[in-house]
Design a protein around this motif. Structure first.
Motif, PDB file in Angstrom:
ATOM      1  N   ASP A 250      54.521  28.052 -15.339  1.00 58.64           N
ATOM      2  CA  ASP A 250      53.272  27.635 -16.554  1.00 58.64           C
ATOM      3  C   ASP A 250      53.535  27.676 -17.902  1.00 58.64           C
ATOM      4  OD1 ASP A 250      50.263  26.838 -16.577  1.00 58.64           O
ATOM      5  OD2 ASP A 250      50.494  28.654 -17.564  1.00 58.64           O
ATOM      6  N   VAL A 251      54.216  28.866 -18.259  1.00 63.64           N
ATOM      7  CA  VAL A 251      54.582  29.058 -19.757  1.00 63.64           C
ATOM      8  C   VAL A 251      55.569  28.132 -20.079  1.00 63.64           C
ATOM      9  CG1 VAL A 251      55.369  30.578 -21.463  1.00 63.64           C
ATOM     10  CG2 VAL A 251      53.971  31.600 -19.431  1.00 63.64           C
ATOM     11  N   ARG A 254      53.866  25.054 -21.161  1.00 69.64           N
ATOM     12  CA  ARG A 254      52.983  24.956 -22.285  1.00 69.64           C
ATOM     13  C   ARG A 254      53.735  25.309 -23.462  1.00 69.64           C
ATOM     14  NH1 ARG A 254      49.880  29.161 -22.564  1.00 69.64           N
ATOM     15  NH2 ARG A 254      50.714  30.414 -20.542  1.00 69.64           N
ATOM     16  N   ILE A 455      53.698  28.535 -28.591  1.00 70.21           N
ATOM     17  CA  ILE A 455      54.444  29.195 -27.512  1.00 70.21           C
ATOM     18  C   ILE A 455      56.131  28.854 -27.496  1.00 70.21           C
ATOM     19  CG2 ILE A 455      54.288  29.115 -25.054  1.00 70.21           C
ATOM     20  CD1 ILE A 455      51.465  28.308 -25.069  1.00 70.21           C
ATOM     21  N   ASP A 473      58.707  33.436 -25.491  1.00 72.80           N
ATOM     22  CA  ASP A 473      57.564  33.384 -24.510  1.00 72.80           C
ATOM     23  C   ASP A 473      58.081  33.063 -23.264  1.00 72.80           C
ATOM     24  OD1 ASP A 473      55.069  34.218 -26.183  1.00 72.80           O
ATOM     25  OD2 ASP A 473      55.818  32.262 -27.152  1.00 72.80           O
ATOM     26  N   VAL A 474      59.032  32.192 -23.093  1.00 75.17           N
ATOM     27  CA  VAL A 474      59.889  31.847 -21.942  1.00 75.17           C
ATOM     28  C   VAL A 474      61.351  31.654 -22.368  1.00 75.17           C
ATOM     29  CG1 VAL A 474      59.191  29.419 -22.036  1.00 75.17           C
ATOM     30  CG2 VAL A 474      59.877  30.414 -19.857  1.00 75.17           C
TER      31      VAL A 474
END
Length: 575
Positions: A250-251, A254, A455, A473-474
């Protein structure tokens, strides 16, 4: 969400059947029950049919991992066991033609390997490299220490447990499911209240409430959203992309900024010396010897290029002592007569109080050509320079274009000089660059980008870019699938930068389709509720609208897993 309203409506129809003479609408009640039941069955059939490609892909993966392996025991004796029986920390031996049955780290050997299930590529794996279950050895021999086994292996981790599956645990799907669960009773009460306010008989009120609670459109929308996530996950696996969990998927979906590390990610990481120049009164071979002697203390790609050039020219590296490496800047050392030799960037020489004014114009010219420049000073004076050229990795342009197409801003993060970095960025159509960033400062640079509310995703290698990867974030760690647990949200079985871009664009596209499905299904549900509540449409409108909405949302998320094929060799030039 569909069974209870049908049963209640059926009960009302049966109760009122005895008094049909006094309630001529009993046939309408029966029609609602019949259409609702038929609609629920039809939608269930459509959803089951739509999932066939996902179920088939997962079954194929599971079958491909159901292999026997040779477990290494005491005294290097081997035992033939099922791969699911191997425990983390144990070692297996893999020969040509065999499939690696566990995720792990190569502890010995070298082999040509098909890196993941269905991959058309063949890459070399050696000691220290990560491998995933399902990879097969073409030639050579490997000894692998297991890191993940049984249901924890990368290719089945998010499918072995129903609760961990992307289509179940993805935040968007969870929110949609909760909205339906909590919204259906409210919808039933609202529709029943509106019908009652119109002085309807109690059977009409109950049937209207059942129609309001018949959330077929909403249920189909959530199911389609889940299907979009499942298809995206399977499609990513076809490219050797492994997500840590549904949250990481999900990250990644986004992320709107992708920080791309330069050396070894966008660039080949194999620079070659193309220019060696000496200042007046100095010899080129002497400049190369000084640089090679100092760089023997370093272990980066630039040092390897300098030492390789010295060997190729038959130049013996200068004997130096007290070498000190400043990571990302350069090296200092002492030659036998005690003079200090300095090899590094322009900023490093200025830091060491060496004047570089005489070479400024030439350095700028070389950097404008996208070359890395190492300056060489001896005894506090500039004696020469070396220019190195590193080619673009195959697929680098395609990877950046994929990011642009997905509305993800690429940012080039590099330790190179600004002009070199900007030249590379122009070749790739990247507007945002962060040049001259030391390895120790890359985490702070990534965090600074996140301060703007973005993000952030970071793409690089775990060994050399851990600062940037750990602050994002990822993180997308190339070639890291199968390694020991870490903070990387996404790991690739391949070293292809195009797959790194797909690791972000695939979940992003799936999430967009899932959102569209929820909006369409929710809109259809709202239209049917309003129509029934205000007496504009009969209760049978709910199941009819539900079937139509289901067909629409399934068309929206239609994305066969075969549409994302395995990588093919790039035809792009590498320089």
């Amino acid at each position: 969400m569909t069974t209870v309203p049908i049963l209640i409506a059926a009960a009302v129809a049966v109760v009122t059947r005895a008094g049909a003479a006094s309630n001529p609408r009993v046939d309408a009640y029966a029609s609602f029950v019949g259409l609702a039941a038929a609609g629920a069955l039809l939608v269930d059939f459509l959803l089951t049919r739509a999932r066939r490609d996902v179920d088939a892909a997962r079954a194929r993966d599971a079958a491909g991992l159901s292999v026997r392996v040779r477990l290494v025991g005491a005294g290097d004796e081997t035992e033939d066991v099922d791969a699911s029986q191997v425990k983390p920390g144990e070692q297996v031996l893999v020969e040509p033609g065999e499939t690696i049955g566990v995720d792990g780290i190569v502890t010995a050997g070298k082999a040509e390997v098909v890196p993941f299930v269905d991959s058309p590529a063949v890459i070399t794996k050696r000691e220290g490299d990560a491998v995933v279950a399902g990879a097969s050895v073409v030639s050579g021999r490997l000894r692998v220490r297991a890191t993940f086994t049984a249901g924890e292996r990368a290719w089945v981790r998010l499918a072995s447990s129903p609760a961990a599956r992307v289509e179940v645990a993805a935040p968007l799907v969870v929110v949609g499911r909760r909205m339906v669960e909590r919204g259906v009773p409210v919808a039933a009460l609202v529709v029943a209240g509106a019908t009652y306010a119109n002085n309807a008989a109690w059977p009409d009120v109950v049937i209207a409430a059942c129609a309001g609670a018949f959330g077929l459109s909403a249920v189909a929308a959530v199911a389609a959203s889940a299907l979009a996530h499942a298809r995206g996950h399977v499609a990513a696996q076809r490219r050797g992309i492994v997500y840590k969990d549904a949250g990481a998927f999900d990250v990644a979906a986004r992320a709107d900024v992708a920080v791309v590390c330069s050396r070894g990610t966008i660039l080949l990481g194999e620079p070659e010396i193309v220019v060696i120049e000496a200042t007046p009164g100095r010899e080129v071979d002497r400049v190369l010897a000084l640089a090679a002697g100092a760089e023997m203390a370093a272990a980066d790609a630039l040092a390897a290029a300098v030492l390789g050039e010295a060997r190729a020219r038959g130049v013996r590296p200068e004997n130096v002592r007290s070498a000190l490496v400043s990571e990302g800047l350069g090296v200092t050392a002492l030659v036998p007569n005690g003079d200090k030799v300095i090899v590094g960037s322009r900023a490093f020489l200025l830091k060491e109080k060496v004047s570089v004014a005489v070479s400024d114009a030439r350095v700028s010219e070389l950097e404008a050509q996208g070359r890395s420049v190492l300056l060489v000073a001896l005894g506090g004076r500039l004696v020469g320079l070396l220019a190195l050229q590193d080619g673009l990795r195959p697929g680098a342009r395609a990877a950046v274009q994929r990011l642009h197409d997905a509305r993800i801003e690429p940012v080039l993060l590099s330790g190179e000089a600004r002009e070199t970095c900007e030249t590379i960025a122009r070749a790739l159509d990247i507007e945002h660059v962060r040049p001259e960033v030391l390895p120790s400062d890359r985490g702070a640079e990534v965090r600074a980008l996140a301060d703007g509310g973005h993000i952030i995703a970071a793409i690089g290698h775990a060994a050399s870019d851990d600062g940037a990867l750990g602050s994002a974030d990822v993180s997308v760690a190339m070639g890291a699938a199968g390694s020991a647990p870490g903070e990387w949200g996404v790991a690739l079985a391949s070293d292809d930068v195009r797959d790194a871009a797909l690791a972000l664009t695939v979940p992003r596209a799936c999430r967009e389709r899932a959102k569209s499905a929820i909006l369409v299904g929710g809109g259809a549900q709202a239209i049917s509720l309003l129509g029934i509540a205000f007496g504009i449409a009969p209760p049978v409108f709910a199941p009819v609208m539900g079937v139509l909405a289901a067909a629409c949302v399934l068309a929206i998320v239609r994305e066969p897993t075969q549409t994302l094929r395995a990588p093919v060799p790039s035809s792009e030039p590498t320089s």
